[in-house]
Motif scaffolding. Structure first.
Motif, PDB file in Angstrom:
ATOM      1  N   PHE A 122       0.811  -1.216   0.000  1.00  0.00           N
ATOM      2  CA  PHE A 122       0.000   0.000   0.000  1.00  0.00           C
ATOM      3  C   PHE A 122       0.846   1.268   0.000  1.00  0.00           C
ATOM      4  CE2 PHE A 122      -3.310  -2.649   2.357  1.00  0.00           C
ATOM      5  CZ  PHE A 122      -3.896  -3.043   1.165  1.00  0.00           C
ATOM      6  N   TRP A 123       2.114   1.085  -0.196  1.00  0.00           N
ATOM      7  CA  TRP A 123       2.993   2.231  -0.040  1.00  0.00           C
ATOM      8  C   TRP A 123       2.849   3.299  -1.088  1.00  0.00           C
ATOM      9  CZ3 TRP A 123       8.231   1.782   2.648  1.00  0.00           C
ATOM     10  CH2 TRP A 123       8.004   1.281   3.937  1.00  0.00           C
ATOM     11  N   PHE A 124       2.208   2.954  -2.175  1.00  0.00           N
ATOM     12  CA  PHE A 124       1.969   3.991  -3.180  1.00  0.00           C
ATOM     13  C   PHE A 124       1.157   5.116  -2.546  1.00  0.00           C
ATOM     14  CE2 PHE A 124      -1.603   1.218  -3.177  1.00  0.00           C
ATOM     15  CZ  PHE A 124      -2.691   2.026  -3.410  1.00  0.00           C
ATOM     16  N   MET A 125       0.417   4.806  -1.505  1.00  0.00           N
ATOM     17  CA  MET A 125      -0.391   5.828  -0.824  1.00  0.00           C
ATOM     18  C   MET A 125       0.456   6.740   0.056  1.00  0.00           C
ATOM     19  SD  MET A 125      -3.992   4.334   0.429  1.00  0.00           S
ATOM     20  CE  MET A 125      -4.449   5.935   1.089  1.00  0.00           C
ATOM     21  N   TRP A 126       1.592   6.209   0.483  1.00  0.00           N
ATOM     22  CA  TRP A 126       2.434   6.998   1.389  1.00  0.00           C
ATOM     23  C   TRP A 126       2.915   8.281   0.756  1.00  0.00           C
ATOM     24  CZ3 TRP A 126       5.893   4.467   5.484  1.00  0.00           C
ATOM     25  CH2 TRP A 126       5.197   3.417   6.094  1.00  0.00           C
ATOM     26  N   ASN A 127       3.214   8.199  -0.518  1.00  0.00           N
ATOM     27  CA  ASN A 127       3.695   9.399  -1.198  1.00  0.00           C
ATOM     28  C   ASN A 127       2.685  10.528  -1.084  1.00  0.00           C
ATOM     29  OD1 ASN A 127       6.268   8.620  -2.185  1.00  0.00           O
ATOM     30  ND2 ASN A 127       5.218   7.288  -3.653  1.00  0.00           N
ATOM     31  N   ASP A 128       1.436  10.206  -1.374  1.00  0.00           N
ATOM     32  CA  ASP A 128       0.367  11.200  -1.280  1.00  0.00           C
ATOM     33  C   ASP A 128       0.226  11.705   0.146  1.00  0.00           C
ATOM     34  OD1 ASP A 128      -0.227  11.125  -3.888  1.00  0.00           O
ATOM     35  OD2 ASP A 128      -2.102  10.008  -3.697  1.00  0.00           O
ATOM     36  N   LEU A 129       0.252  10.751   1.075  1.00  0.00           N
ATOM     37  CA  LEU A 129       0.069  11.121   2.476  1.00  0.00           C
ATOM     38  C   LEU A 129       1.185  12.031   2.966  1.00  0.00           C
ATOM     39  CD1 LEU A 129      -1.086   7.825   4.205  1.00  0.00           C
ATOM     40  CD2 LEU A 129      -2.265  10.018   4.195  1.00  0.00           C
ATOM     41  N   ALA A 130       2.376  11.787   2.460  1.00  0.00           N
ATOM     42  CA  ALA A 130       3.544  12.522   2.960  1.00  0.00           C
ATOM     43  C   ALA A 130       3.546  13.981   2.508  1.00  0.00           C
ATOM     44  CB  ALA A 130       4.823  11.828   2.510  1.00  0.00           C
ATOM     45  N   ILE A 131       2.854  14.254   1.405  1.00  0.00           N
ATOM     46  CA  ILE A 131       2.856  15.630   0.895  1.00  0.00           C
ATOM     47  C   ILE A 131       2.245  16.577   1.933  1.00  0.00           C
ATOM     48  CG2 ILE A 131       1.917  17.195  -0.871  1.00  0.00           C
ATOM     49  CD1 ILE A 131       1.991  14.770  -2.797  1.00  0.00           C
ATOM     50  N   GLY A 132       3.010  17.577   2.294  1.00  0.00           N
ATOM     51  CA  GLY A 132       2.510  18.581   3.224  1.00  0.00           C
ATOM     52  C   GLY A 132       2.523  18.173   4.683  1.00  0.00           C
ATOM     53  N   ALA A 133       3.065  16.983   5.003  1.00  0.00           N
ATOM     54  CA  ALA A 133       3.124  16.570   6.409  1.00  0.00           C
ATOM     55  C   ALA A 133       4.232  17.322   7.134  1.00  0.00           C
ATOM     56  CB  ALA A 133       3.350  15.065   6.510  1.00  0.00           C
ATOM     57  N   LEU A 134       3.991  17.631   8.410  1.00  0.00           N
ATOM     58  CA  LEU A 134       5.049  18.251   9.213  1.00  0.00           C
ATOM     59  C   LEU A 134       6.206  17.281   9.364  1.00  0.00           C
ATOM     60  CD1 LEU A 134       3.093  19.866  12.193  1.00  0.00           C
ATOM     61  CD2 LEU A 134       4.338  21.078  10.399  1.00  0.00           C
TER      62      LEU A 134
END
Ligand SMILES: Nc1nc2c(ncn2[C@@H]2O[C@H](COP(=O)(O)OP(=O)(O)OP(=O)(O)O)[C@@H](O)[C@H]2O)c(=O)[nH]1
Ligand SMILES: [Mg+2]
Lengths: 188, 118
Positions: A84-96
């Protein structure tokens, strides 16, 4: 006026306690959304078993901490399975930044998460979940075995304890503050 | 066929997203905060039932991820409906704080203080 929103990721291997940590500090019971898997997401990892391949959705857990009237912090538990790591990229955008949670009994399950944030230069702290509150290894030993640089904080925690999880988040923010304060301004 | 889009809207099949799979705007992230416009604009088209549900849920500001969880729908589907609502002027959307590179110290200190209180 809508509040400002910021987010922190709670990452780590499968079943290390990410959702538990989110729930411990969140002011609401962790919420969950299910995303249908796109075809693109399915070829990410060819190490999967047949049974896993049949899954058609990926779940995302998150919680919320109201910091003030005009600022809300969201905590996202990243999906643990590597496919499911393809989702991590999206999630990481803009994270502190991120917390990489480690199950003290099987730290290797979170190695890939550490790599992920290191490669993308996303600031993170490592939180060692003791499961049953037991911490057989001191933080320094864990740091060494993970070959973590000294600027990455390593904390022993209990994902079920609110105060313990809060301390982990505070350590991440302190790390971020230190980064800002000690970073020479980018003049060249 | 000219005006196909308009006609298409009128005979839109009863699906939540009208058969579209992609939002027309990329400005909805998981933590984009959406708020219903109150009162709604006078010339607004009458929203569909799912849209009305969304409008009720965002009477006060709420993040896209929260909406999706409450609606028990995938974020991708909710975003498409939010695009409709935004286009109709029925909601406003506030993007998350963006940090070009590093977040500012004030913000971090605020988060730290807030965490200290929990
Ligand atoms: N005893 C004990 N159990 C824990 C602890 N943390 C989590 N658990 C349990 O371990 C299981 C997995 O925890 P989760 O929080 O769901 O782990 P996760 O990382 O979100 O798992 P995935 O999202 O599936 O990758 C659950 O049954 C938890 O109740 C802990 O510190 N001690
Ligand atoms: Mg989980």
């Amino acid at each position: 006026m809508a509040p400002d929103a910021v987010k922190i990721l709670i990452a780590g291997g499968f079943g290390v306690g990410k959702t538990t940590m989110v729930g411990s500090v969140s002011e609401i019971a962790p919420l969950r959304t299910e995303e249908p898997l796109t075809v693109a997401g399915l070829d990410v990892d060819d190490l999967l078993g047949i049974e896993q391949k049949r899954a058609t959705t990926v779940a995302l857990d998150f919680g919320r901490i109201t910091i003030s009237d005009d600022l809300v912090l969201y905590l996202f538990g990243t999906p643990g399975q590597q496919r499911f790591w393809f989702m991590w990229n999206d999630l990481a955008i803009g994270a502190l930044g991120a917390v990489v949670l480690i199950d003290v009994r099987r730290p290797e399950s979170s190695f890939a998460a550490i790599d992920f944030f290191e490669r993308r230069r996303i600031p993170f702290v490592v939180a060692v979940n003791g499961f049953h509150g037991r911490h057989p290894y001191p933080a320094a030993e864990i740091r060494e075995s993970l070959a973590l640089p000294t600027h990455v904080p390593v904390l022993l925690c209990d994902a079920r304890e609110r105060a313990s999880c809060r301390d982990v988040l505070v350590a991440l923010i302190d790390r971020l503050i230190a980064d800002v304060e000690f970073q020479p301004s980018p003049t060249s | 066929m000219s005006g196909g889009d308009e006609a298409g809207r009128l005979v839109r099949p009863f699906t939540l997203t009208g058969g579209r799979t992609r939002p027309s705007r990329a400005d909805f992230t998981l933590i984009t905060t959406v708020t219903a416009v109150d009162p709604p604009p006078e010339r607004a088209v009458r929203p569909q039932p799912e849209h009305t549900r969304i409008l009720r849920l965002c009477a006060r500001p709420v993040a896209v991820a929260e909406l999706a969880a409450h609606l028990d729908l995938p974020v991708s589907v909710v975003v498409i409906m939010l695009c409709d609502l935004l286009e109709a002027g029925l909601i406003t959307a506030r993007p998350p704080r963006s940090f070009a590179g590093t977040p500012d110290l004030d913000l971090l200190q605020k988060v730290r203080d807030g965490l200290g209180r929990i």
